[in-house]
Design a protein around this motif. Sequence first.
Motif, mmCIF file in Angstrom:
data_model
loop_
_atom_site.group_PDB
_atom_site.id
_atom_site.type_symbol
_atom_site.label_atom_id
_atom_site.label_comp_id
_atom_site.label_asym_id
_atom_site.label_seq_id
_atom_site.Cartn_x
_atom_site.Cartn_y
_atom_site.Cartn_z
ATOM 1 N N UNK A 1 0.816 -1.214 0.000
ATOM 2 C CA UNK A 1 0.000 0.000 0.000
ATOM 3 C C UNK A 1 0.848 1.261 0.000
ATOM 4 N N UNK A 2 2.125 1.126 0.430
ATOM 5 C CA UNK A 2 2.970 2.322 0.476
ATOM 6 C C UNK A 2 3.326 2.849 -0.907
ATOM 7 N N UNK A 3 3.116 2.048 -1.957
ATOM 8 C CA UNK A 3 3.537 2.465 -3.292
ATOM 9 C C UNK A 3 2.753 3.668 -3.819
ATOM 10 N N UNK A 4 1.605 3.956 -3.219
ATOM 11 C CA UNK A 4 0.843 5.119 -3.677
ATOM 12 C C UNK A 4 1.393 6.416 -3.083
ATOM 13 N N UNK A 5 2.181 6.318 -2.008
ATOM 14 C CA UNK A 5 2.628 7.514 -1.301
ATOM 15 C C UNK A 5 3.515 8.412 -2.177
ATOM 16 N N UNK A 6 4.510 7.860 -2.930
ATOM 17 C CA UNK A 6 5.310 8.751 -3.782
ATOM 18 C C UNK A 6 4.483 9.574 -4.756
ATOM 19 N N UNK A 7 3.375 9.015 -5.229
ATOM 20 C CA UNK A 7 2.534 9.754 -6.166
ATOM 21 C C UNK A 7 1.715 10.826 -5.451
ATOM 22 N N UNK B 1 -0.405 16.165 -12.575
ATOM 23 C CA UNK B 1 -1.454 15.982 -11.568
ATOM 24 C C UNK B 1 -2.417 14.871 -11.974
ATOM 25 N N UNK B 2 -2.792 14.851 -13.244
ATOM 26 C CA UNK B 2 -3.719 13.826 -13.727
ATOM 27 C C UNK B 2 -3.125 12.428 -13.575
ATOM 28 N N UNK B 3 -1.888 12.244 -14.044
ATOM 29 C CA UNK B 3 -1.273 10.920 -13.975
ATOM 30 C C UNK B 3 -0.983 10.508 -12.533
ATOM 31 N N UNK B 4 -0.667 11.452 -11.691
ATOM 32 C CA UNK B 4 -0.452 11.121 -10.276
ATOM 33 C C UNK B 4 -1.736 10.577 -9.652
ATOM 34 N N UNK B 5 -2.863 11.201 -9.963
ATOM 35 C CA UNK B 5 -4.143 10.710 -9.455
ATOM 36 C C UNK B 5 -4.446 9.304 -9.979
ATOM 37 N N UNK B 6 -4.182 9.090 -11.259
ATOM 38 C CA UNK B 6 -4.405 7.755 -11.841
ATOM 39 C C UNK B 6 -3.568 6.711 -11.117
ATOM 40 N N UNK B 7 -2.305 7.016 -10.873
ATOM 41 C CA UNK B 7 -1.426 6.052 -10.221
ATOM 42 C C UNK B 7 -1.768 5.845 -8.748
ATOM 43 N N UNK C 1 -1.282 -5.139 -12.467
ATOM 44 C CA UNK C 1 -2.134 -4.011 -12.821
ATOM 45 C C UNK C 1 -1.830 -2.775 -11.979
ATOM 46 N N UNK C 2 -1.434 -2.970 -10.712
ATOM 47 C CA UNK C 2 -1.293 -1.805 -9.825
ATOM 48 C C UNK C 2 -0.124 -0.907 -10.202
ATOM 49 N N UNK C 3 0.785 -1.393 -11.052
ATOM 50 C CA UNK C 3 1.911 -0.549 -11.446
ATOM 51 C C UNK C 3 1.996 -0.274 -12.926
ATOM 52 N N UNK C 4 0.917 -0.567 -13.657
ATOM 53 C CA UNK C 4 1.043 -0.516 -15.118
ATOM 54 C C UNK C 4 1.125 0.899 -15.672
ATOM 55 N N UNK C 5 0.686 1.918 -14.902
ATOM 56 C CA UNK C 5 0.749 3.287 -15.408
ATOM 57 C C UNK C 5 1.848 4.114 -14.733
#
Length: 286
Positions: A167-173, A218-224, A235-239
């Motif tokens: 779950x920590x992988x979303x933090x950098x974004x 900003x858009x791509x950060x939200x997507x990621x 799937x969780x890292x494809x973008x």
Amino acid sequence: MEMEYSVGALASARSLQTFAYIYTSMATFWTYDYVCSIFDEWTFLLQSRWTKVKGLYIVTRYTPFLLFVSHLYLNYIPNEDPDKCQTINNISSCFSLISVICSECFFIIRTYALWNNNKIVLAGMLFAYLAVIVASVGILFSATANAPFVTSAIPGITGCYQSTGSVELFVPFVLLFALEFGLISLTVIRAIQSWRATNNPLYTVLIKHNIFYYACGLFFSLVNIFTSLLLQYAYNGMFQDFQVVTLAILATRMHLHLWHADRNLRGSDALMVFPMSDVSSAGRTP
């Protein structure tokens, strides 16, 4: 005898195939962009004088090539050694970090120029920028270590994935989103302050480039953020690297456009480059 596989094994296999297709598409897109801009790019490389920003351009432009080589190898290696997967992924992560750091550097320098080399603004941007880098590096590599890579149990399905996403992988974004939101806010504030008083076309180009770049970021950060939290398997890292590559293309394309625009304005002084270190001249009001 036909073997039966679990639902999870089949889902992971489909995710690996989708991941491989996305990376192949990204590599094709990057190659296409390079071919389309090769004339302008080599004009810039051969005719502009060497500056630190030119070096920054080269690193930003060609790091995605190394990223694609390592990640395509990661996607298509035989499914035999998860430790090798983790090593190659760490190398790919380093290339991703280098690319996004260089891309953001372009626009931090541009924002600094728009604020007429204001030292307080620069100090604030650099502090936030370094904090995001340090935190992201720590989170990225610790999250990878906590969720090691595995390979598919289905013969013929190559590539590696993390069986349990961290779950920590979303933090950098989230951090990158906050940084880019702050930078786009500085750009908008500066545009409101001096838009009517400035007739310099390069100043207008800088503002438009900054706003468009940060809007995409900003858009791509939200997507990621959402894919990292909601999706599983590959799937969780494809973008994630799609954002990295897109920002690198935007940063280098916009720098080329700015350089050619300045070159056309200078007329007979065509060989004079418009280095980003001196871009403040476009941000000064008359």
